[in-house]
Write a protein that holds these residues in place. Structure first.
Motif, PDB file in Angstrom:
ATOM      1  N   VAL A  15      99.020 -70.947 -33.790  1.00 10.61           N
ATOM      2  CA  VAL A  15      98.059 -72.043 -33.735  1.00 10.61           C
ATOM      3  C   VAL A  15      96.777 -71.502 -33.106  1.00 10.61           C
ATOM      4  O   VAL A  15      96.776 -70.451 -32.467  1.00 10.61           O
ATOM      5  CB  VAL A  15      98.602 -73.227 -32.906  1.00 10.61           C
ATOM      6  CG1 VAL A  15      99.754 -73.903 -33.623  1.00 10.61           C
ATOM      7  CG2 VAL A  15      99.039 -72.773 -31.515  1.00 10.61           C
ATOM      8  N   LYS A  16      95.686 -72.225 -33.287  1.00  3.50           N
ATOM      9  CA  LYS A  16      94.407 -71.724 -32.786  1.00  3.50           C
ATOM     10  C   LYS A  16      94.298 -71.815 -31.277  1.00  3.50           C
ATOM     11  O   LYS A  16      93.487 -71.118 -30.667  1.00  3.50           O
ATOM     12  CB  LYS A  16      93.265 -72.490 -33.454  1.00  3.50           C
ATOM     13  CG  LYS A  16      93.120 -72.160 -34.932  1.00  3.50           C
ATOM     14  CD  LYS A  16      91.896 -72.819 -35.533  1.00  3.50           C
ATOM     15  CE  LYS A  16      91.756 -72.415 -37.001  1.00  3.50           C
ATOM     16  NZ  LYS A  16      90.589 -73.070 -37.641  1.00  3.50           N
ATOM     17  N   GLN A  17      95.125 -72.674 -30.665  1.00  2.73           N
ATOM     18  CA  GLN A  17      95.061 -72.823 -29.214  1.00  2.73           C
ATOM     19  C   GLN A  17      96.466 -73.033 -28.670  1.00  2.73           C
ATOM     20  O   GLN A  17      97.040 -74.100 -28.841  1.00  2.73           O
ATOM     21  CB  GLN A  17      94.152 -74.001 -28.840  1.00  2.73           C
ATOM     22  CG  GLN A  17      93.927 -74.150 -27.345  1.00  2.73           C
ATOM     23  CD  GLN A  17      93.052 -75.356 -27.028  1.00  2.73           C
ATOM     24  OE1 GLN A  17      92.763 -76.170 -27.903  1.00  2.73           O
ATOM     25  NE2 GLN A  17      92.640 -75.473 -25.785  1.00  2.73           N
ATOM     26  N   THR A  18      97.027 -72.029 -28.028  1.00  3.00           N
ATOM     27  CA  THR A  18      98.325 -72.164 -27.372  1.00  3.00           C
ATOM     28  C   THR A  18      98.101 -72.843 -26.026  1.00  3.00           C
ATOM     29  O   THR A  18      97.479 -72.272 -25.130  1.00  3.00           O
ATOM     30  CB  THR A  18      98.985 -70.790 -27.165  1.00  3.00           C
ATOM     31  OG1 THR A  18      99.168 -70.167 -28.440  1.00  3.00           O
ATOM     32  CG2 THR A  18     100.327 -70.935 -26.469  1.00  3.00           C
ATOM     33  N   THR A  19      98.602 -74.057 -25.904  1.00  6.20           N
ATOM     34  CA  THR A  19      98.241 -74.827 -24.713  1.00  6.20           C
ATOM     35  C   THR A  19      99.214 -75.980 -24.485  1.00  6.20           C
ATOM     36  O   THR A  19     100.074 -76.260 -25.326  1.00  6.20           O
ATOM     37  CB  THR A  19      96.813 -75.400 -24.874  1.00  6.20           C
ATOM     38  OG1 THR A  19      96.426 -76.065 -23.677  1.00  6.20           O
ATOM     39  CG2 THR A  19      96.755 -76.392 -26.014  1.00  6.20           C
ATOM     40  N   LEU A  20      99.038 -76.637 -23.353  1.00  2.00           N
ATOM     41  CA  LEU A  20      99.719 -77.891 -23.033  1.00  2.00           C
ATOM     42  C   LEU A  20      98.698 -79.003 -23.148  1.00  2.00           C
ATOM     43  O   LEU A  20      97.606 -78.912 -22.592  1.00  2.00           O
ATOM     44  CB  LEU A  20     100.310 -77.849 -21.626  1.00  2.00           C
ATOM     45  CG  LEU A  20     101.055 -79.099 -21.132  1.00  2.00           C
ATOM     46  CD1 LEU A  20     102.202 -78.694 -20.210  1.00  2.00           C
ATOM     47  CD2 LEU A  20     100.120 -80.051 -20.368  1.00  2.00           C
ATOM     48  N   LYS A  21      99.052 -80.065 -23.886  1.00  2.00           N
ATOM     49  CA  LYS A  21      98.132 -81.167 -24.103  1.00  2.00           C
ATOM     50  C   LYS A  21      98.752 -82.480 -23.629  1.00  2.00           C
ATOM     51  O   LYS A  21      99.922 -82.765 -23.902  1.00  2.00           O
ATOM     52  CB  LYS A  21      97.792 -81.297 -25.599  1.00  2.00           C
ATOM     53  CG  LYS A  21      96.816 -80.255 -26.116  1.00  2.00           C
ATOM     54  CD  LYS A  21      95.400 -80.550 -25.650  1.00  2.00           C
ATOM     55  CE  LYS A  21      94.407 -79.580 -26.275  1.00  2.00           C
ATOM     56  NZ  LYS A  21      93.030 -79.857 -25.831  1.00  2.00           N
ATOM     57  N   HIS A  22      97.942 -83.269 -22.932  1.00  2.00           N
ATOM     58  CA  HIS A  22      98.376 -84.609 -22.548  1.00  2.00           C
ATOM     59  C   HIS A  22      98.082 -85.596 -23.680  1.00  2.00           C
ATOM     60  O   HIS A  22      97.110 -85.423 -24.423  1.00  2.00           O
ATOM     61  CB  HIS A  22      97.665 -85.064 -21.265  1.00  2.00           C
ATOM     62  CG  HIS A  22      98.093 -84.299 -20.055  1.00  2.00           C
ATOM     63  ND1 HIS A  22      99.338 -84.449 -19.475  1.00  2.00           N
ATOM     64  CD2 HIS A  22      97.451 -83.366 -19.311  1.00  2.00           C
ATOM     65  CE1 HIS A  22      99.441 -83.656 -18.431  1.00  2.00           C
ATOM     66  NE2 HIS A  22      98.307 -82.984 -18.310  1.00  2.00           N
ATOM     67  N   PHE A  23      98.914 -86.618 -23.778  1.00  2.00           N
ATOM     68  CA  PHE A  23      98.707 -87.626 -24.809  1.00  2.00           C
ATOM     69  C   PHE A  23      97.409 -88.384 -24.499  1.00  2.00           C
ATOM     70  O   PHE A  23      97.293 -88.999 -23.444  1.00  2.00           O
ATOM     71  CB  PHE A  23      99.869 -88.619 -24.829  1.00  2.00           C
ATOM     72  CG  PHE A  23     101.116 -88.111 -25.498  1.00  2.00           C
ATOM     73  CD1 PHE A  23     101.459 -86.775 -25.445  1.00  2.00           C
ATOM     74  CD2 PHE A  23     101.953 -88.973 -26.179  1.00  2.00           C
ATOM     75  CE1 PHE A  23     102.615 -86.293 -26.046  1.00  2.00           C
ATOM     76  CE2 PHE A  23     103.112 -88.515 -26.790  1.00  2.00           C
ATOM     77  CZ  PHE A  23     103.438 -87.176 -26.731  1.00  2.00           C
ATOM     78  N   PRO A  24      96.442 -88.372 -25.407  1.00  2.00           N
ATOM     79  CA  PRO A  24      95.201 -89.105 -25.150  1.00  2.00           C
ATOM     80  C   PRO A  24      95.334 -90.603 -25.390  1.00  2.00           C
ATOM     81  O   PRO A  24      94.520 -91.388 -24.893  1.00  2.00           O
ATOM     82  CB  PRO A  24      94.217 -88.478 -26.147  1.00  2.00           C
ATOM     83  CG  PRO A  24      95.086 -88.023 -27.274  1.00  2.00           C
ATOM     84  CD  PRO A  24      96.388 -87.611 -26.662  1.00  2.00           C
ATOM     85  N   THR A  25      96.334 -91.016 -26.151  1.00  2.00           N
ATOM     86  CA  THR A  25      96.556 -92.424 -26.465  1.00  2.00           C
ATOM     87  C   THR A  25      98.035 -92.738 -26.326  1.00  2.00           C
ATOM     88  O   THR A  25      98.855 -91.855 -26.046  1.00  2.00           O
ATOM     89  CB  THR A  25      96.092 -92.752 -27.894  1.00  2.00           C
ATOM     90  OG1 THR A  25      96.784 -91.888 -28.816  1.00  2.00           O
ATOM     91  CG2 THR A  25      94.600 -92.548 -28.052  1.00  2.00           C
ATOM     92  N   GLU A  26      98.387 -93.994 -26.542  1.00  2.00           N
ATOM     93  CA  GLU A  26      99.783 -94.403 -26.381  1.00  2.00           C
ATOM     94  C   GLU A  26     100.694 -93.690 -27.362  1.00  2.00           C
ATOM     95  O   GLU A  26     101.800 -93.289 -27.021  1.00  2.00           O
ATOM     96  CB  GLU A  26      99.904 -95.918 -26.555  1.00  2.00           C
ATOM     97  CG  GLU A  26     101.329 -96.429 -26.383  1.00  2.00           C
ATOM     98  CD  GLU A  26     101.429 -97.941 -26.391  1.00  2.00           C
ATOM     99  OE1 GLU A  26     102.552 -98.462 -26.302  1.00  2.00           O
ATOM    100  OE2 GLU A  26     100.378 -98.598 -26.490  1.00  2.00           O
ATOM    101  N   THR A  27     100.256 -93.521 -28.597  1.00  2.00           N
ATOM    102  CA  THR A  27     101.049 -92.834 -29.613  1.00  2.00           C
ATOM    103  C   THR A  27     100.270 -91.651 -30.155  1.00  2.00           C
ATOM    104  O   THR A  27      99.056 -91.738 -30.372  1.00  2.00           O
ATOM    105  CB  THR A  27     101.425 -93.778 -30.769  1.00  2.00           C
ATOM    106  OG1 THR A  27     100.235 -94.279 -31.377  1.00  2.00           O
ATOM    107  CG2 THR A  27     102.269 -94.938 -30.272  1.00  2.00           C
TER     108      THR A  27
END
Length: 392
Positions: free
Chosen positions: A266-278
């Motif tokens: 993938v272009k960015q190996t990272t941890l992402k938080h959910f920006p919305t409920e779903t």
């Protein structure tokens, strides 16, 4: 002069032999090239096309049918663990409860009558022996009994002492039939459980509600030796989870922002938080910049998850007997070379701690290998050019 020429050719021959051996060794070790994870071939072997691969995990192709079952599943763990069948359990009086005893008499000259009326209110509490004290009735057993049973006992004890006594008992300080709510709520504390029945959301509302967002707030209910957790939003989405409380229940609210991780091509190996409920799988891939055009195998997009046993039982009924009550490791595979897969990714919902992995394309592995052996190939080519010059 001829001896020197022969010696040079021997050296060059040895150099070419060493180079050939070196290249052969690199080719043999091609499988050991450094990488960000397993290859698509390792994760798509014939023994994991569907169902149980080993004792470690399940593997399913992410089809519309699978996505419908797994992608929109809402657990009903609270209903399964803490659901009360039948009628609401009758509340009992316990040690520490405060009671208001109202006594009426038929004659204004009775022992409980006053100049203001024929009624007297006695405030009492259940002591550590489980008894209350009522004037002229003495010490009455109350702990473990219902309000009606205590009322009848007090009324009978006053017969012959009061004039046709009528007794009413109201629990004004309900210490026994209560639940505790703590954590990320606005008013943590101990709250009484209504005789009519108090549900989990009722108590959270009485405690001022959660401090965080409903879809980021985890609710943990502990009852005796049983404990389970779910999102506050799941109590609303699944009314069965909004269980009735019983005395002694402990509720903990914890704000836990949900997240997912992405690895591989993938272009960015990272941890992402959910920006919305779903967040759908398509949205999750977009949040990390999408697939790496130079190395990704679009047919080998994997999602790793600890899945609910109920979901796995529906996806693989033949393996239902192998499941326990604990979450099951599952790998879902999505082939984005198929146009229909994009629609599947569009409505397959991500969950907290999901992991997305995109495997490298086999040609990317070849390119990586060629870059590694390029110096050796250059050396071999130089040796060949020198040997050709000497032959002339």
């Amino acid at each position: 002069m001829r001896f020197g020429l022969i010696k040079g050719r021997v050296v060059l021959s040895a150099m070419k032999s060493v180079s050939a051996i070196f290249v052969a060794a690199l080719l043999a070790g091609c499988a050991a090239l450094p990488g960000s994870g397993p290859s698509s071939s390792e994760l798509s072997a014939s023994d994991i096309e569907g169902g149980l691969n080993s004792q470690d995990y399940f593997n399913f192709k992410l089809t519309p049918e699978v996505a419908e079952i797994a992608g929109r599943f809402t657990p009903t763990r609270f209903a399964d663990y803490f659901g009360i069948k039948g009628t609401e359990p009758r509340q009992r009086i316990g040690v520490g409860d405060v009671l208001s005893v109202n006594i009426w008499e038929a004659d204004e000259k009775g022992i409980f009558s006053t100049s203001y009326g024929k009624k007297t209110t006695v405030q009492t509490s259940v002591d550590d022996t489980g008894r209350i004290f009522v004037p002229y009735a003495g010490r009455i057993r109350a702990a473990g009994l219902s309000v009606e049973a205590v009322r009848e006992t007090v009324e009978q004890a006053l017969v012959g002492k009061a004039v046709k006594p009528q007794v009413q008992i109201i629990v004004t300080g309900n210490q026994t039939n209560s639940a505790v709510v703590v954590g990320d709520v606005n008013k943590a504390g101990k709250y009484p459980i209504s005789v009519a029945g108090t549900r989990l959301l009722d108590l959270v509302a009485e405690a001022g509600g959660a401090r965080g967002k409903a879809y980021e707030t985890e609710v943990t209910l502990k009852r005796g030796d049983r404990k389970a957790s779910t999102l506050l939003a799941d109590l609303i989405d699944q009314p069965r989870n909004n269980v009735r409380l019983v005395k002694g229940d402990n509720i903990l609210l914890t704000t836990k922002p949900r997240s997912f991780t992405a690895f591989g091509a993938v272009k960015q190996t990272t941890l992402k938080h959910f920006p919305t409920e779903t967040v759908t799988m398509a949205e999750a891939l977009a949040l990390v910049g999408g697939l790496n055009d130079l190395s990704a195998d679009a047919s080998a997009v994997f999602l790793f998850r600890f899945e609910e046993p109920e979901v796995v039982a529906r996806l693989s009924p033949k393996d239902q007997h192998k499941l326990s009550d604990f979450p099951v490791p599952v790998i879902y595979r999505l082939n984005l070379r198929d146009a229909k897969a994009w629609f599947v990714a569009r409505y397959f919902h991500m969950r907290d701690k999901d992991m997305i992995y995109v495997a490298n394309h086999p040609t990317a592995e070849l390119g990586k290998f060629l870059r590694i052996i390029q110096p050796a190939l250059a050396a071999a080519r130089s040796s060949q050019l020198i040997a050709d010059d000497l032959d002339k």
